[in-house]
Design an enzyme around this catalytic site. Structure first.
Site, PDB file in Angstrom:
ATOM      1  N   GLU A  78      28.383  -7.643  23.373  1.00  0.00           N
ATOM      2  CA  GLU A  78      27.493  -6.391  23.872  1.00  0.00           C
ATOM      3  C   GLU A  78      28.214  -5.360  24.004  1.00  0.00           C
ATOM      4  N   VAL A  89      32.860  -3.799  18.528  1.00  0.00           N
ATOM      5  CA  VAL A  89      32.988  -4.775  17.440  1.00  0.00           C
ATOM      6  C   VAL A  89      33.826  -4.136  16.379  1.00  0.00           C
ATOM      7  N   VAL A 132      16.917  -8.336  23.707  1.00  0.00           N
ATOM      8  CA  VAL A 132      15.749  -9.421  24.067  1.00  0.00           C
ATOM      9  C   VAL A 132      16.249 -10.425  22.878  1.00  0.00           C
ATOM     10  N   ILE A 133      16.415 -10.152  21.392  1.00  0.00           N
ATOM     11  CA  ILE A 133      16.613 -11.066  20.436  1.00  0.00           C
ATOM     12  C   ILE A 133      17.809 -11.733  20.837  1.00  0.00           C
ATOM     13  N   GLY A 189       0.811  -1.339  -0.013  1.00  0.00           N
ATOM     14  CA  GLY A 189      -0.010  -0.218   0.040  1.00  0.00           C
ATOM     15  C   GLY A 189       0.945   1.267  -0.048  1.00  0.00           C
ATOM     16  N   ARG A 238      16.080  -2.405  16.116  1.00  0.00           N
ATOM     17  CA  ARG A 238      15.276  -2.334  14.967  1.00  0.00           C
ATOM     18  C   ARG A 238      14.858  -1.089  14.570  1.00  0.00           C
ATOM     19  N   HIS A 255      -2.812 -22.873  46.095  1.00  0.00           N
ATOM     20  CA  HIS A 255      -1.439 -23.725  46.538  1.00  0.00           C
ATOM     21  C   HIS A 255      -1.621 -24.910  45.848  1.00  0.00           C
ATOM     22  N   ASP A 299       5.146  -0.394  15.919  1.00  0.00           N
ATOM     23  CA  ASP A 299       6.582  -0.236  15.684  1.00  0.00           C
ATOM     24  C   ASP A 299       7.082   1.126  14.931  1.00  0.00           C
ATOM     25  N   SER A 317      21.714  -8.636  16.218  1.00  0.00           N
ATOM     26  CA  SER A 317      20.319  -8.118  16.876  1.00  0.00           C
ATOM     27  C   SER A 317      20.662  -6.873  17.837  1.00  0.00           C
TER      28      SER A 317
HETATM   29  P1  FAD Z   1       4.903  -5.487  12.099  1.00  0.00           P
HETATM   30  O1  FAD Z   1       4.588  -6.814  12.999  1.00  0.00           O
HETATM   31  O2  FAD Z   1       6.201  -5.464  11.657  1.00  0.00           O
HETATM   32  O3  FAD Z   1       3.900  -5.595  10.999  1.00  0.00           O
HETATM   33  C1  FAD Z   1       4.005  -4.811   9.912  1.00  0.00           C
HETATM   34  C2  FAD Z   1       3.316  -5.506   8.515  1.00  0.00           C
HETATM   35  O4  FAD Z   1       3.293  -4.257   7.585  1.00  0.00           O
HETATM   36  C3  FAD Z   1       4.208  -6.468   7.894  1.00  0.00           C
HETATM   37  O5  FAD Z   1       3.548  -7.380   7.711  1.00  0.00           O
HETATM   38  C4  FAD Z   1       4.765  -5.846   6.819  1.00  0.00           C
HETATM   39  O6  FAD Z   1       4.741  -6.720   5.528  1.00  0.00           O
HETATM   40  C5  FAD Z   1       3.448  -4.911   6.322  1.00  0.00           C
HETATM   41  N1  FAD Z   1       3.925  -3.523   5.585  1.00  0.00           N
HETATM   42  C6  FAD Z   1       4.975  -2.758   5.795  1.00  0.00           C
HETATM   43  N2  FAD Z   1       4.949  -1.903   4.860  1.00  0.00           N
HETATM   44  C7  FAD Z   1       3.779  -2.195   3.986  1.00  0.00           C
HETATM   45  C8  FAD Z   1       3.280  -1.308   2.932  1.00  0.00           C
HETATM   46  N3  FAD Z   1       3.565  -0.317   2.438  1.00  0.00           N
HETATM   47  N4  FAD Z   1       2.329  -1.970   2.386  1.00  0.00           N
HETATM   48  C9  FAD Z   1       1.617  -3.242   2.721  1.00  0.00           C
HETATM   49  N5  FAD Z   1       2.077  -3.735   3.813  1.00  0.00           N
HETATM   50  C10 FAD Z   1       3.154  -3.288   4.326  1.00  0.00           C
HETATM   51  N6  FAD Z   1       6.963  -8.548  20.685  1.00  0.00           N
HETATM   52  C11 FAD Z   1       6.427  -9.114  21.779  1.00  0.00           C
HETATM   53  O7  FAD Z   1       5.607  -8.426  22.283  1.00  0.00           O
HETATM   54  N7  FAD Z   1       6.619 -10.153  22.399  1.00  0.00           N
HETATM   55  C12 FAD Z   1       7.666 -11.131  21.726  1.00  0.00           C
HETATM   56  O8  FAD Z   1       7.707 -12.049  22.377  1.00  0.00           O
HETATM   57  C13 FAD Z   1       8.230 -10.437  20.643  1.00  0.00           C
HETATM   58  N8  FAD Z   1       8.986 -11.314  20.104  1.00  0.00           N
HETATM   59  C14 FAD Z   1       9.815 -11.014  19.056  1.00  0.00           C
HETATM   60  C15 FAD Z   1      11.146 -11.600  18.558  1.00  0.00           C
HETATM   61  C16 FAD Z   1      11.687 -11.266  17.307  1.00  0.00           C
HETATM   62  C17 FAD Z   1      12.620 -12.243  16.813  1.00  0.00           C
HETATM   63  C18 FAD Z   1      11.443 -10.179  16.653  1.00  0.00           C
HETATM   64  C19 FAD Z   1      12.102  -9.711  15.617  1.00  0.00           C
HETATM   65  C20 FAD Z   1      10.351  -9.212  17.314  1.00  0.00           C
HETATM   66  C21 FAD Z   1       9.682  -9.526  18.499  1.00  0.00           C
HETATM   67  N9  FAD Z   1       8.503  -8.949  18.951  1.00  0.00           N
HETATM   68  C22 FAD Z   1       8.015  -9.217  20.017  1.00  0.00           C
HETATM   69  C23 FAD Z   1       8.396  -7.577  18.505  1.00  0.00           C
HETATM   70  C24 FAD Z   1       6.960  -7.502  17.709  1.00  0.00           C
HETATM   71  O9  FAD Z   1       7.110  -8.422  16.635  1.00  0.00           O
HETATM   72  C25 FAD Z   1       7.032  -6.315  17.214  1.00  0.00           C
HETATM   73  O10 FAD Z   1       6.512  -5.311  18.294  1.00  0.00           O
HETATM   74  C26 FAD Z   1       5.361  -6.202  16.292  1.00  0.00           C
HETATM   75  O11 FAD Z   1       5.435  -7.334  15.471  1.00  0.00           O
HETATM   76  C27 FAD Z   1       5.112  -4.918  15.815  1.00  0.00           C
HETATM   77  O12 FAD Z   1       3.780  -4.752  15.253  1.00  0.00           O
HETATM   78  P2  FAD Z   1       3.548  -4.083  13.979  1.00  0.00           P
HETATM   79  O13 FAD Z   1       1.993  -4.183  13.569  1.00  0.00           O
HETATM   80  O14 FAD Z   1       3.664  -2.494  14.561  1.00  0.00           O
HETATM   81  O15 FAD Z   1       4.416  -4.345  12.717  1.00  0.00           O
HETATM   82  P1  NAI Z   2      17.442  -4.570  21.727  1.00  0.00           P
HETATM   83  O1  NAI Z   2      17.209  -2.990  21.807  1.00  0.00           O
HETATM   84  O2  NAI Z   2      16.391  -5.510  22.707  1.00  0.00           O
HETATM   85  O3  NAI Z   2      19.020  -4.801  22.038  1.00  0.00           O
HETATM   86  C1  NAI Z   2      20.005  -4.534  21.235  1.00  0.00           C
HETATM   87  C2  NAI Z   2      21.104  -4.481  22.075  1.00  0.00           C
HETATM   88  O4  NAI Z   2      22.259  -4.617  21.295  1.00  0.00           O
HETATM   89  C3  NAI Z   2      21.471  -3.724  23.147  1.00  0.00           C
HETATM   90  O5  NAI Z   2      21.870  -4.080  24.264  1.00  0.00           O
HETATM   91  C4  NAI Z   2      22.567  -2.456  22.669  1.00  0.00           C
HETATM   92  O6  NAI Z   2      23.161  -2.000  23.678  1.00  0.00           O
HETATM   93  C5  NAI Z   2      23.366  -3.594  21.720  1.00  0.00           C
HETATM   94  N1  NAI Z   2      24.029  -3.145  20.602  1.00  0.00           N
HETATM   95  C6  NAI Z   2      23.612  -2.007  19.763  1.00  0.00           C
HETATM   96  N2  NAI Z   2      24.309  -1.786  18.945  1.00  0.00           N
HETATM   97  C7  NAI Z   2      25.670  -2.397  19.297  1.00  0.00           C
HETATM   98  C8  NAI Z   2      26.917  -2.793  18.596  1.00  0.00           C
HETATM   99  N3  NAI Z   2      27.233  -2.192  17.539  1.00  0.00           N
HETATM  100  N4  NAI Z   2      27.670  -3.738  19.098  1.00  0.00           N
HETATM  101  C9  NAI Z   2      27.493  -4.420  20.114  1.00  0.00           C
HETATM  102  N5  NAI Z   2      26.273  -4.354  20.780  1.00  0.00           N
HETATM  103  C10 NAI Z   2      25.400  -3.163  20.293  1.00  0.00           C
HETATM  104  O7  NAI Z   2      17.225  -4.949  20.340  1.00  0.00           O
HETATM  105  P2  NAI Z   2      16.940  -6.590  19.617  1.00  0.00           P
HETATM  106  O8  NAI Z   2      17.617  -7.633  20.487  1.00  0.00           O
HETATM  107  O9  NAI Z   2      17.610  -6.479  18.237  1.00  0.00           O
HETATM  108  O10 NAI Z   2      15.353  -6.583  19.411  1.00  0.00           O
HETATM  109  C11 NAI Z   2      14.435  -5.685  18.667  1.00  0.00           C
HETATM  110  C12 NAI Z   2      13.249  -5.309  19.494  1.00  0.00           C
HETATM  111  O11 NAI Z   2      12.540  -6.497  19.274  1.00  0.00           O
HETATM  112  C13 NAI Z   2      13.296  -5.278  21.186  1.00  0.00           C
HETATM  113  O12 NAI Z   2      13.997  -4.311  21.665  1.00  0.00           O
HETATM  114  C14 NAI Z   2      12.089  -5.596  21.275  1.00  0.00           C
HETATM  115  O13 NAI Z   2      11.121  -4.416  21.403  1.00  0.00           O
HETATM  116  C15 NAI Z   2      11.485  -6.506  20.332  1.00  0.00           C
HETATM  117  N6  NAI Z   2      11.645  -8.002  20.714  1.00  0.00           N
HETATM  118  C16 NAI Z   2      10.831  -8.099  21.915  1.00  0.00           C
HETATM  119  C17 NAI Z   2      10.743  -9.573  22.373  1.00  0.00           C
HETATM  120  C18 NAI Z   2       9.979  -9.903  23.602  1.00  0.00           C
HETATM  121  O14 NAI Z   2       8.881  -9.109  24.009  1.00  0.00           O
HETATM  122  N7  NAI Z   2      10.174 -11.168  24.141  1.00  0.00           N
HETATM  123  C19 NAI Z   2      11.583 -10.609  21.786  1.00  0.00           C
HETATM  124  C20 NAI Z   2      12.630 -10.014  20.514  1.00  0.00           C
HETATM  125  C21 NAI Z   2      12.350  -8.675  19.962  1.00  0.00           C
END
Ligand code: FAD
Ligand code: NAI
Length: 476
Positions: free
Chosen positions: A214, A248, A194-195, A123, A283, A455, A323, A280
């Protein structure tokens, strides 16, 4: 006009977008949701990062890998002998893919059920028109739509290190990290957020030697210090090698793997040769292909869409959630904003309480919290009382064989209102819900202490932490 008209058009079908679309349809609007994510066959895969390469697949892999580790290392404690334990990685990853597909299909079903019209494609803003905006769809569906109200929920993408693009072969983002074809002998992760911790745990449990590099000198800076310390002890014991305060340097991918030059906290130069590298380091908000310039939609210097407290952008009738805007990048935060925006469009008073958004890290032990850390309360000059209770003294945790960690409750010194709860330990992800409810209802620690908890249950540790605030635990 031949263009298809909708009251509300949602761009992006992740947790922010698809939930906003459903809520808007429930409120009686005609709604379109456009999402471009493709499955392996090129078909629609709504659900965004969360469903396809985030929350859901990572939790599926965490579950499978935890079963494997239990069978390999902990079944013996229960008197269960396992012979010939094996790992079928293709099946394990295939199960994860099936879980993802169930979720994709579930969202398509929900769209049908709620009469949301789904468009599979990208879109983009075309122009402002009388009473709304023209949005083009390009992809499996080619169309031009007109919406009175537009909700942008285009999510985020993994941040790459400068000069080191993701090839998803050896240098992996979260996408590649979730579909490695064979367990790497040596795996490095840059960033112990987190990742880094969740993906590092998955591949360590499956047999990889994992090193996490880190930059910051403190471990999990956003987490309460006492909780982070306890978690670090557990990760060290598991063999997850976490190097803090590193710098790094050059990263050289090759056919065989990746070579990483880095400097440790003492300033000594090091080299790490690994089979795979997961980067990681956070984002970045995603507006690729959205064409915000066409209508003058304002972005900040990070590329996030600028919104006010109510998710209103600088344009009338254009909202943004999840996000792609400020605030924590969490699926449940995106969902709450999506619902609130749909309700605001309907003239209702949608509300998101940023003080009670829970965080969970799904490692073992799990880490979960809601509200400010002890360090933040100190910095803010808030007078508080603290109560902690260790799982070691909880009967259910002993029966489970998982006594790592504690529940920690911080309450206002004068009013006893609960200010925050921090948990490291078994099922922290589920336990934190009680704390969120308590804080939403402005409960005091005494309220929790007086409530009957089943309990034996892990939740008794929360009650005991509340009792500890008043220095009167019963079981410790
Ligand atoms: P997104 O989920 O990124 O969705 C955006 C969508 O928009 C996508 O499908 C994309 O293709 C689509 N899009 C983008 N631009 C366009 C366009 N122009 N036209 C049409 N479609 C488009 N959060 C948690 O709360 N708990 C977790 O356990 C957790 N684990 C995670 C693990 C990993 C490895 C990662 C990377 C993230 C994790 N997160 C977690 C974070 C979570 O995934 C995001 O915060 C969440 O998905 C954000 O939702 P959103 O709807 O803003 O965007
Ligand atoms: P993050 O923000 O959690 O962690 C990034 C880490 O990388 C930080 O500790 C930072 O200090 C470090 N860093 C940054 N630049 C660096 C460098 N050049 N060299 C070494 N270390 C460096 O980001 P992450 O893990 O990529 O996850 C992105 C987001 O996705 C999270 O912040 C969270 O919002 C979401 N997420 C949520 C999950 C959950 O809710 N369980 C699981 C996974 C992701």
């Amino acid at each position: 006009m031949s263009n298809k008209q909708f009251d509300v058009i949602v761009i992006g079908g992740g947790p922010g977008g698809y939930v906003a679309a459903i809520r808007a349809a429930q409120l009686g609007y005609t709604v379109a949701c456009i999402d471009e994510w493709k499955n392996a066959q090129g078909g629609p895969a709504p659900g965004g990062t969360c469903t396809n390469v985030g929350c859901i697949p990572s939790k599926a892999l965490l579950q499978s890998s935890e079963h494997y580790e239990h069978a390999a290392k902990h079944f013996g404690e229960h008197g269960i002998t396992v012979k010939g334990l094996g790992l079928d990685l293709a099946k394990l990853v295939g199960r994860k893919d099936a879980v993802v597909k169930q979720n994709n299909d579930g969202i398509l079903y929900l769209f049908k059920k709620n009469k949301v019209t789904f468009f599979h494609g990208r879109g983009a803003f075309a122009r402002a028109v009388q009473g709304g905006y023209e949005i083009t769809v390009a992809g499996s569906a080619e169309d031009t739509l007109v919406g009175q109200q537009i909700i942008v929920a285009t999510g985020s993408n993994a941040r790459a290190l400068p000069g080191v693009p993701f090839d998803e072969e050896n240098v992996l983002s979260n996408d590649g990290a979730l579909r490695i074809g064979a367990v790497p002998k040596k795996l490095a992760l840059i960033g112990s957020g987190v990742i880094g911790l969740e993906m590092g745990s998955v591949w360590r449990r499956l047999g990889a030697e994992v090193t996490v590099l880190e930059a910051l000198p403190t471990f999990l800076g956003a987490v309460d210090e006492q909780i982070a310390k306890e978690a670090k002890k557990a990760f060290d014991k598991q063999g997850l090698k976490i190097e803090l305060g590193v710098k790094v340097g050059e990263i050289k991918p090759s056919k065989k793997g990746v070579s990483i030059a880095w400097t440790n906290a003492k300033g000594e130069d090091q080299t790490l040769e690994v089979d795979k590298l997961i980067v990681s380091i956070g984002r970045v908000p995603n507006t690729i292909g959205l064409n915000p310039e066409a209508v003058g939609l304002k972005l900040d210097e990070r590329g996030a869409i600028v919104v006010d407290d109510e998710c209103k952008t600088n344009l009338p009738g254009v909202w943004a959630v999840g996000d792609v805007v400020r605030g924590p990048m969490l699926a449940h935060k995106a969902e709450e904003e999506g619902v609130a925006v749909a309700e605001r469009i309907a003239g209702q008073h949608g509300h998101v309480n940023f003080n009670t958004i829970p965080w969970v890290i799904y490692t073992s032990p799990e880490i979960a919290w809601v509200g400010r850390t002890e360090q933040q309360l100190k910095a803010d000059g808030v007078k508080y009382k603290a109560g902690t209770f260790p799982f070691l003294a909880n009967g259910r945790a002993r029966a489970l064989g998982d006594t790592t960690g504690m529940v920690k409750m911080l309450a206002d010194a004068a009013t006893d209102e609960i200010l925050s709860v921090h948990i490291v330990g078994p099922m922290a992800s589920e336990l934190i819900a009680e704390a969120v409810v308590a804080m939403e209802f402005k409960a005091s620690s005494e309220d929790i202490a007086r409530i009957c908890h089943a309990h034996p249950s892990l939740s008794e540790a929360t009650k005991e932490a509340a009792l500890a605030v008043d220095k009167r635990t019963l079981n410790f």
